[in-house]
Write an enzyme that holds these catalytic residues in place. Structure first.
Site, short mmCIF file in Angstrom:
data_model
loop_
_atom_site.label_atom_id
_atom_site.label_comp_id
_atom_site.label_asym_id
_atom_site.label_seq_id
_atom_site.Cartn_x
_atom_site.Cartn_y
_atom_site.Cartn_z
CG HIS A 113 5.52 9.27 6.06
ND1 HIS A 113 5.38 9.28 4.75
CD2 HIS A 113 4.00 8.96 6.30
CE1 HIS A 113 4.40 8.67 4.04
NE2 HIS A 113 3.48 8.52 5.40
CG HIS B 146 36.93 -0.44 11.97
ND1 HIS B 146 35.65 -0.10 11.95
CD2 HIS B 146 37.70 0.60 12.55
CE1 HIS B 146 35.27 1.11 12.66
NE2 HIS B 146 36.64 1.70 12.97
NE ARG C 52 -4.54 1.38 10.83
CZ ARG C 52 -4.03 0.86 9.67
NH1 ARG C 52 -3.25 -0.21 9.73
NH2 ARG C 52 -3.87 1.70 8.77
CG HIS D 159 1.77 5.39 8.52
ND1 HIS D 159 1.64 4.03 7.96
CD2 HIS D 159 2.37 6.11 7.99
CE1 HIS D 159 2.09 4.40 6.68
NE2 HIS D 159 2.18 5.53 6.59
NE ARG E 10 -1.49 2.31 2.90
CZ ARG E 10 -1.02 3.59 3.42
NH1 ARG E 10 -0.84 4.84 2.53
NH2 ARG E 10 -0.93 3.52 4.59
CD GLU E 11 3.26 5.39 2.93
OE1 GLU E 11 3.54 6.44 2.07
OE2 GLU E 11 2.35 5.64 3.60
CG HIS F 18 -5.32 2.22 3.26
ND1 HIS F 18 -5.24 3.60 3.03
CD2 HIS F 18 -4.94 2.40 4.63
CE1 HIS F 18 -4.51 4.35 3.85
NE2 HIS F 18 -4.43 3.63 5.04
#
Length: 377
Positions: A200, A292, A137, A198, A13-14, A77
């Site tokens: 961003h 390292h 939701r 959620h 979806r996103e 959604h």
């Protein structure tokens, strides 16, 4: 701190809202299967009214769920309108996720509604969705710019209407961990609801904010594979999975699945991941500095936060002018070449006098060079 924090993967979806990214039906189904096999708690499968292929893909995903091929909770959604809710309900999904902008700037400029009108819309849409018998939701879009007292009213309204989960959305990616914790701490006394986060990544804070949300009461954190999404995307699934495991001791995803998932989404999205991308980038466990590398040879824990084998990976190191004798000796040994101190010294002098990264063929050429017999210690 919650006893259990799960991942909701929203790649379908996103993730598909990333500029230039489109998944076809078969790709969507393959992604859903791999996400389920990775044991994510929830999969946001898409917005079914966006296009026929998304609707059809969700339908097949639900058929796979019914046959036991997919185990994750499948979410559709929906806008806060009955037509969207009807479409989602017709698919028999596990949960309907209704979203509505609740900040004043969204109410004034996008929906042109007062706060009272917004609460009525939220209540009515959740009540309508709840009447289908499917869990709901509610996502408070732009919650991070919403007055905290009004946000409390939004959550209470959603719960009264039948939602058992509320997602707090940092839609613009403006939160800090402290402000994220502030929001969740100010909602924690409201009963009968669990929270999603959620976040961003517009300011590069999404992953840190996700950890703060989990530490402050959120039981589901949203993410996408490779961090895809609107604008610069959201929390990356692979980084989130490792973060929850390392800091909270939560096995929210099978760590061995992270690299295959990243490679699959890279292939289908057409977006190439940089080599230094966290967790699954090609140089995530590659070391360069001589100090390292020496530490890694003695004890990998000196410069690795996790054994890469837990991710199905292995550490490596490059040979160039930054390399030391321990790195070179180890590299040659792995190539089956035995080198005494004179040979190591000779080779290092050659390596440090050239501004290049040496491949195995390059190293073999130097190791076999007759000039080394002239080397004087």
């Amino acid at each position: 701190m919650p006893l259990k924090v799960g991942i909701l993967d929203s790649t379908l979806r996103e993730g598909e809202q990333t500029p230039g990214v489109l998944f076809n039906k078969n790709q969507r189904i393959e992604i859903a299967q791999l996400l389920s096999d990775a044991h994510v708690a929830m999969i946001e499968a898409g917005h079914p009214l966006v296009s026929p292929d998304i609707y059809s893909a969700i339908k097949e995903i639900m058929d796979m769920k019914a046959s036991g091929m997919i185990n994750s909770e499948i979410i559709a959604h929906s806008r806060a309108v009955n037509s969207d809710i009807d479409s989602a309900a017709s698919l028999g999904v596990d949960r309907i996720a209704i979203f509505y902008g609740v900040s004043d700037i969204h109410l004034d400029n996008k929906t042109h509604r007062s706060r009272t009108e917004a609460l009525d819309i939220i209540y009515d849409s959740i009540s309508y969705a709840s009447s289908t018998g499917i869990p709901v939701r509610f996502t408070a879009e732009d919650a991070s710019r919403t007055d905290i007292n009004f946000l409390r009213n939004v959550v209470r309204t959603a719960v009264d209407a039948g939602a058992d989960r509320v997602s707090i959305a940092d839609t613009l990616g403006i939160l800090t961990p402290e402000k994220t914790a502030y929001i969740f701490n100010n909602l924690s006394d409201i009963k009968g609801v669990e929270y999603d986060f959620h976040g961003h990544n517009d300011m590069g804070m999404a992953l840190a904010n996700g950890l703060a949300a989990a530490e402050s009461g959120a039981t589901i954190i949203h993410s996408t594979v490779n961090g895809l999404g609107e604008r610069v995307g959201i929390i990356p699934t692979q980084a989130l999975g490792v973060l929850l495991n390392y800091h909270l001791g939560v096995d929210a995803i099978n760590l061995l699945s992270l690299k295959p998932l990243s490679e699959l989404i890279e292939k289908y999205s057409g977006i190439t991941m940089p080599p230094n991308y966290p967790v699954t980038g090609s140089t995530a466990f590659t070391h360069k500095s001589g100090v390292h590398v020496d530490g890694i040879i003695r004890n990998p824990g000196t410069y690795e936060f996790m054994d890469p084998s837990r991710l199905g990976l292995q550490h490596s190191f490059t040979i160039d002018k930054y390399s030391g004798k321990h790195a070179l000796r180890e590299k040659l040994a792995n190539m089956g070449i035995n080198a005494d101190d004179n040979k190591i010294s000779y080779m290092l002098e050659k390596i440090k006098n050239n501004n290049m990264v040496y491949s195995e063929d390059d190293l073999k050429e130097i190791a076999n060079s007759d000039n080394q017999r002239h080397y004087v210690k």
